[in-house]
Design an enzyme around this catalytic site. Structure first.
Site, short mmCIF file in Angstrom:
data_model
loop_
_atom_site.label_atom_id
_atom_site.label_comp_id
_atom_site.label_asym_id
_atom_site.label_seq_id
_atom_site.Cartn_x
_atom_site.Cartn_y
_atom_site.Cartn_z
N GLU A 273 0.77 -1.14 -0.03
CA GLU A 273 -0.05 -0.06 -0.05
C GLU A 273 0.91 1.23 -0.02
O GLU A 273 0.88 2.01 0.85
CB GLU A 273 -0.84 0.07 1.23
CG GLU A 273 -1.66 -0.92 1.63
CD GLU A 273 -2.67 -0.90 2.95
OE1 GLU A 273 -1.94 -0.21 3.88
OE2 GLU A 273 -3.39 -1.50 3.08
N ARG A 276 4.15 7.05 -0.51
CA ARG A 276 5.16 7.86 -0.61
C ARG A 276 6.08 7.39 -1.74
O ARG A 276 6.73 8.27 -2.58
CB ARG A 276 6.02 7.74 0.59
CG ARG A 276 7.21 8.88 0.61
CD ARG A 276 7.88 8.64 2.17
NE ARG A 276 7.34 8.51 3.07
CZ ARG A 276 6.77 9.41 3.87
NH1 ARG A 276 7.30 10.47 3.81
NH2 ARG A 276 6.13 9.11 5.17
N ARG A 311 5.86 18.71 6.15
CA ARG A 311 6.79 17.74 6.89
C ARG A 311 8.14 18.52 7.31
O ARG A 311 8.21 17.97 8.46
CB ARG A 311 7.30 16.62 5.76
CG ARG A 311 6.08 16.05 5.12
CD ARG A 311 6.66 14.86 4.21
NE ARG A 311 7.15 13.95 4.87
CZ ARG A 311 8.62 13.73 4.98
NH1 ARG A 311 9.30 14.66 4.31
NH2 ARG A 311 9.05 12.84 5.69
N TYR A 315 7.99 17.55 11.26
CA TYR A 315 8.95 16.41 11.58
C TYR A 315 10.48 16.80 11.60
O TYR A 315 11.33 15.88 11.66
CB TYR A 315 8.77 15.13 10.51
CG TYR A 315 7.62 14.56 10.16
CD1 TYR A 315 6.69 13.83 11.28
CD2 TYR A 315 6.97 14.66 9.07
CE1 TYR A 315 5.31 13.46 11.06
CE2 TYR A 315 5.74 13.92 8.87
CZ TYR A 315 5.10 13.31 9.82
OH TYR A 315 3.71 12.71 9.42
N CYS A 342 2.45 32.55 11.44
CA CYS A 342 3.13 32.92 12.96
C CYS A 342 3.33 31.68 13.63
O CYS A 342 2.88 31.57 14.77
CB CYS A 342 1.95 33.89 13.42
SG CYS A 342 1.47 35.20 12.26
C1 LIG Z 1 -0.12 6.19 5.21
C2 LIG Z 1 -0.54 4.74 5.19
C3 LIG Z 1 0.17 3.90 4.02
C4 LIG Z 1 1.10 4.78 3.12
O1 LIG Z 1 2.41 4.93 3.60
P1 LIG Z 1 3.55 5.53 2.50
O2 LIG Z 1 4.53 5.75 3.82
O3 LIG Z 1 3.06 6.84 1.96
O4 LIG Z 1 4.17 4.17 1.72
C5 LIG Z 1 -0.30 2.78 3.52
N1 LIG Z 1 -1.09 2.14 4.52
C6 LIG Z 1 -1.60 2.59 5.55
C7 LIG Z 1 -2.52 1.80 6.31
C8 LIG Z 1 -1.10 3.86 5.92
O5 LIG Z 1 -1.74 4.53 6.95
#
Ligand SMILES: *Cc1c(COP(=O)(O)O)cnc(C)c1O
Length: 417
Positions: A273, A276, A311, A315, A342
């Site tokens: 999934e 990024r 980001r 972070y 601000c």
């Molecule tokens: C955020 C997230 C992703 C994607 O994460 P990446 O760092 O963008 O690859 C996939 N699965 C779940 C459940 C997430 O919360």
């Protein structure tokens, strides 16, 4: 190492800016497609391998449509993300619904669309039943807790993470689901985020294969689907390197051969999934330097702010910056590159060595194609920027217009003041 180049010249970006004023995010279509093809090719050995693009990374229907054409599905975790899928024509098994703390209406929508529900908690079984019925195909999210001696800064230690079920709960959940007539089972986890170490990613797969083998051995349930979540990292810094998809794939394949096949699990569908890694490196936030400030430090004020890219402020994340037309000049100035919120954390870079910047220079902030525009917000009344697609044919298409003040005030009724 990776070369932080940009897919346009200074002249080209000046032309684009003449039509679309800064700030904006611009995405490189060809590079995005080449990348996703390479990713899928690396896993072509795996039975019906599937990538479900994490919609939250870049929730733009034009991007989702491009990815759909490559055979990519969608990972959703909210109503809005499901509705985007609907608009793009992504339905049924091409969606995995990996939500947490989920309102029922969202499960209902996901079920109506035929999505694979990924249960974040054992209590969701009763919650789903109470409001409707259980589907006959379901996935469960695993949190190894202290059983996994790794973890990283964004997700943290698994035992501190709110996601998923313990090992005991996975077995218990499968027992309950089986008794209630569920016939098809999947396993999911996400224990790393922005991980560049290929061994860490391979280790996640090994952990899941062992869990699937244990489920098979102890419960007689043949898991049909294993989803490793997202988490493949990006080399945000020029001295870092991309994760090799081939190395990752071959590492996972070895464990598949030694753990899964002997248990008769050689046909299990594998999935990621990733968000990024799919779009991140192919997006750029383009902004103009508008102010110089010299106090205790040297500041360059730009027309973008943390509302366009959270980001660095949130972070302390590094995002590489190129000054257009000055790529080859010596980086002999030290700047903080700041936005107008601000909030003192509204800085794209702190103590960054860059060539001398003049007002009007165009700055390109790299790797904003995922978790960039999507994390935008309206604090201080800042407006979210446009998103542009640099198409394969070299033309630019606006795939989301910039917000206006009318958008910002749309929820206020000034007439009732
Ligand atoms: C955020 C997230 C992703 C994607 O994460 P990446 O760092 O963008 O690859 C996939 N699965 C779940 C459940 C997430 O919360």
């Amino acid at each position: 190492m990776n070369s932080k180049t940009v897919p346009f010249t200074k002249e080209q970006i000046q032309h684009i800016i003449a039509d679309y004023p800064t700030p904006f995010h611009i995405y490189d279509e060809q590079a995005m497609i080449d990348n996703v093809r390479q990713f899928l090719r690396a896993f072509s050995w795996a039975p019906s391998f599937k990538e479900y693009f994490a919609v939250k990374a870049t929730p733009n229907p034009y991007i989702m449509k491009l990815l759909k054409a490559e055979g990519v599905g969608a990972d959703c975790s909210s109503m809005a993300e499901l509705m985007l899928c609907e608009k793009v024509g992504i339905t049924g098994r091409d969606i995995v619904f990996s939500s947490n703390d989920t309102p029922y209406a969202e499960y209902q929508k996901a079920l109506a669309m035929g999505a694979l529900i990924n249960l974040d908690d054992i209590s969701m079984i009763a919650y789903l039943e109470q409001h409707a019925s259980l589907p006959d195909r379901i996935c469960a999210r695993y949190n190894p807790g202290p059983l996994l001696q790794e973890g990283n800064a964004i997700i943290g230690k698994p035992e501190e993470a709110k996601y998923g079920m313990t090992r005991e709960q996975i077995f218990e959940a499968f027992r309950i689901l089986q008794a209630k007539g569920v016939r098809h089972f999947g396993l999911h986890t996400m224990v790393v985020s922005n991980e560049l170490a290929v061994q860490g990613l391979i280790h996640t797969a090994k952990m899941m294969f062992e869990l699937a083998a244990d489920v098979q051995k102890h419960m007689g349930i043949t898991v049909e689907f294993i989803d490793f979540g997202g988490g493949i990292g990006l080399p945000y810094r020029p001295e870092e390197s991309f994760v090799s998809y081939d190395e990752l794939s071959q590492g996972i394949r070895q464990h598949f051969e030694t753990i899964m096949k002997p248990h008769g699990l050689g046909q299990v569908q594998l999935a990621f999934e990733c968000g990024r890694a799919i779009t991140g490196p192919y997006g750029y936030l383009v902004t103009t330097a508008i102010h110089h400030k010299h106090i205790w430090k040297e500041y360059i004020g730009v027309d973008a702010c943390m509302a366009n890219l959270m980001r660095p402020g949130m972070y302390g994340a590094y995002h590489h910056i190129s000054v257009m037309g000055k790529e080859h000049l010596p980086k002999d100035h030290i700047y903080d590159i700041s936005g107008s919120l601000c909030e003192n954390c509204d800085k794209f870079a702190v103590d960054r060595a860059l060539p001398e910047i003049e007002d009007g220079d165009i700055l390109v902030i790299h790797d904003t194609g995922a978790h960039g525009h999507s994390m935008g917000f309206n604090y201080n009344g800042k407006l979210r920027s446009a998103e542009l697609l640099l198409q394969k044919d070299g033309k630019v298409r606006q795939i989301r217009r910039a917000e206006t003040l009318e958008d910002l005030f749309a929820t206020l009724d000034f007439s009732a003041l």
